[in-house]
Design a protein around this motif. Structure first.
Motif, short mmCIF file in Angstrom:
data_model
loop_
_atom_site.label_atom_id
_atom_site.label_comp_id
_atom_site.label_asym_id
_atom_site.label_seq_id
_atom_site.Cartn_x
_atom_site.Cartn_y
_atom_site.Cartn_z
N ASP A 115 6.66 47.06 -62.04
CA ASP A 115 7.44 48.31 -62.02
C ASP A 115 6.98 49.24 -63.14
O ASP A 115 6.91 50.47 -62.96
N LEU A 116 6.68 48.67 -64.30
CA LEU A 116 6.19 49.49 -65.42
C LEU A 116 4.78 49.99 -65.15
O LEU A 116 4.46 51.16 -65.42
N VAL A 117 3.94 49.13 -64.63
CA VAL A 117 2.58 49.54 -64.28
C VAL A 117 2.62 50.70 -63.28
O VAL A 117 1.84 51.66 -63.37
N ALA A 118 3.56 50.61 -62.33
CA ALA A 118 3.67 51.62 -61.27
C ALA A 118 4.13 52.98 -61.78
O ALA A 118 4.03 53.98 -61.07
N ARG A 119 4.63 53.04 -63.00
CA ARG A 119 5.00 54.35 -63.56
C ARG A 119 3.76 55.17 -63.90
O ARG A 119 3.84 56.37 -64.13
N GLU A 120 2.60 54.50 -63.92
CA GLU A 120 1.35 55.20 -64.22
C GLU A 120 0.34 55.13 -63.07
O GLU A 120 -0.69 55.79 -63.14
N GLY A 174 -1.61 50.45 -66.38
CA GLY A 174 -1.41 51.22 -65.16
C GLY A 174 -2.37 52.40 -65.06
O GLY A 174 -2.91 52.69 -63.99
N ARG A 175 -2.60 53.08 -66.18
CA ARG A 175 -3.56 54.19 -66.17
C ARG A 175 -4.97 53.69 -65.90
O ARG A 175 -5.77 54.37 -65.23
N PHE A 176 -5.27 52.51 -66.39
CA PHE A 176 -6.57 51.87 -66.12
C PHE A 176 -6.74 51.61 -64.63
O PHE A 176 -7.76 51.95 -64.03
N VAL A 177 -5.71 51.04 -64.00
CA VAL A 177 -5.75 50.79 -62.55
C VAL A 177 -5.90 52.10 -61.79
O VAL A 177 -6.70 52.22 -60.85
N GLU A 178 -5.14 53.10 -62.18
CA GLU A 178 -5.16 54.40 -61.51
C GLU A 178 -6.55 55.04 -61.57
O GLU A 178 -6.97 55.72 -60.62
N SER A 179 -7.26 54.79 -62.65
CA SER A 179 -8.58 55.42 -62.82
C SER A 179 -9.59 54.95 -61.78
O SER A 179 -10.62 55.61 -61.57
N LEU A 180 -9.31 53.83 -61.11
CA LEU A 180 -10.22 53.32 -60.10
C LEU A 180 -9.98 53.93 -58.72
O LEU A 180 -10.67 53.61 -57.76
N GLY A 181 -8.98 54.79 -58.61
CA GLY A 181 -8.80 55.60 -57.42
C GLY A 181 -8.45 54.85 -56.15
O GLY A 181 -8.73 55.33 -55.05
N LEU A 221 1.61 47.83 -70.77
CA LEU A 221 1.61 47.79 -69.31
C LEU A 221 1.36 49.17 -68.71
O LEU A 221 0.67 49.30 -67.69
N ARG A 222 1.88 50.20 -69.36
CA ARG A 222 1.64 51.55 -68.85
C ARG A 222 0.19 51.97 -69.10
O ARG A 222 -0.42 52.65 -68.25
N ALA A 223 -0.38 51.54 -70.20
CA ALA A 223 -1.81 51.80 -70.44
C ALA A 223 -2.65 51.09 -69.37
O ALA A 223 -3.63 51.64 -68.86
#
Length: 371
Positions: A134-139, A110-117, A106-108
């Motif tokens: 909540d776990l996704v939001a940690r990234e 989250g980093r994927f989602v974050e990469s889309l800006g 889930l954290r990985a």
């Protein structure tokens, strides 16, 4: 997982054609965590694309891609017809959430989602929950549908079911002409296929409205829970048995493709109104529904309550405000049904036209005035 059925398999050539509608489709693969995911952004004409994350054991990458393309397109139309300043997107994680879901995965993601800006905002869907967000939001900062403990809206299925119920009241009033829309469901037989997250809450609203409720689900756990909460509810063994029974309303609340040619031919129901996305198995089914005199409340119109709920979280969540906004699904459904009657087109076509008009008009303004 209780809200489940097999997504339709779409030929690769058709996938490619459908994918050309989309602004962006991104694949992720993280061997360390086991993450295999796809994010599809259909449109940002009205704002950033918001849509849930579906965690499902797809039979193939092609099946996952077919699902995410169709679901993300539906989210664009859902946001537009509901009046939200959001675009449409969706994500799928390929795998069995019962055995493969982990903090690392889930954290990985989250980093994927974050990469889309921020072009894509994620939330819950089949196989994912607020605790997962909540776990996704940690990234990533582009997450909604979080737990109440983290300032979020919590379980979005609550207002999804409420919105479906509001849409069903509007359809019942249209079909049976009662001045009191709630009275249109009293004594009616409503068949609910899928009583997981959303279907379970919908059953509660229907029982409170005086409807006779018949349910089915592939999960015995989900059925047992509904029977415990509502002993008066009747259970049948399969969706096929439910469709073949005498119904006034059919409410598909599992995965897509619920309205096939065979189902439409078999149905005795006067209304189809449920929470499942992409209920029409293929283009043209909506005309078969109309020809049989069945009123179809378009899925993305009536199941928008969950989107309303998680979108409200972006402003600082207020359940009362979100529920008030979800109540407007009644009026939106009435507008769609009235326009379909006025223009002599299927209700799905009427809903599409309303959504497309708003995306075109508002999207043009955003292109003029926003950087």
């Amino acid at each position: 997982m209780s809200d489940s059925s097999t997504p339709p398999v779409v030929p690769a050539t058709e996938l490619l054609e459908h994918g050309l509608e989309h602004e962006q489709v991104v694949f992720a693969n993280d061997p360390a965590s086991g993450l295999r995911a796809i994010i599809a952004i259909h449109s940002t004409a009205l704002g950033p694309a918001l849509g849930g994350t579906r965690f499902y054991p797809y039979a193939s990458t092609a099946a996952a891609l077919a699902d995410v393309l169709a679901l993300s397109r539906g989210m664009s139309y859902k946001a537009a017809v509901t009046g939200l300043d959001l675009g449409g997107g969706k994500a799928v994680i390929i795998g069995d959430p019962a055995t493969q879901k982990s903090e690392a995965l889930l954290r990985a993601y989250g980093r994927f989602v974050e990469s889309l800006g921020g072009r894509y905002l994620t939330a819950c869907d089949v196989g994912t929950y607020s605790e997962d967000m909540d776990l996704v939001a940690r990234e990533s900062s582009f997450v909604t549908g979080r737990t109440e403990a983290h300032g979020g809206a919590g379980d979005s299925s609550v207002l999804t079911a409420y919105g479906v119920f509001c849409g069903l009241r509007a359809a019942a009033e249209t079909v049976w002409g009662d001045h009191d829309p709630a009275a249109g469901l009293a004594g009616r037989t409503v068949g609910v296929a899928g009583v997981g997250k959303v279907g379970r809450h919908l059953v509660g609203h229907l029982v409170d409205a005086g409807a006779r409720v018949v349910v089915t689900d592939v999960s015995t756990t989900a059925l047992d829970r509904v029977r415990d909460e509502h002993p008066e509810v009747q259970v049948v063994t399969s969706t096929e048995a439910l469709v073949a029974s005498a119904l006034d309303v059919y409410a598909p609340c599992a995965l897509g493709g619920a309205l096939s040619d065979e189902v439409v031919a078999e149905l005795s129901a006067r209304i189809v109104c449920g929470a499942a996305n992409n209920q029409l198995a293929h283009p043209g089914v909506e005309k078969l529904v109309e020809d049989r005199g069945i009123v179809y409340a378009p899925d993305y119109v009536v199941n928008a309550g969950g989107l309303v709920q998680v979108a409200d979280e972006l402003e600082g969540f207020s359940f009362e405000r979100a529920k008030l906004r979800a109540t407007r699904i009644y009026d939106t459904t009435r507008t769609v049904l009235e326009r379909a009657r006025r223009d002599g087109v299927p209700t799905a076509t009427a809903a599409d036209r309303i959504a497309e008009q708003r995306m075109l008009e508002v999207g043009r303004l955003r292109g003029i005035w926003l950087p």
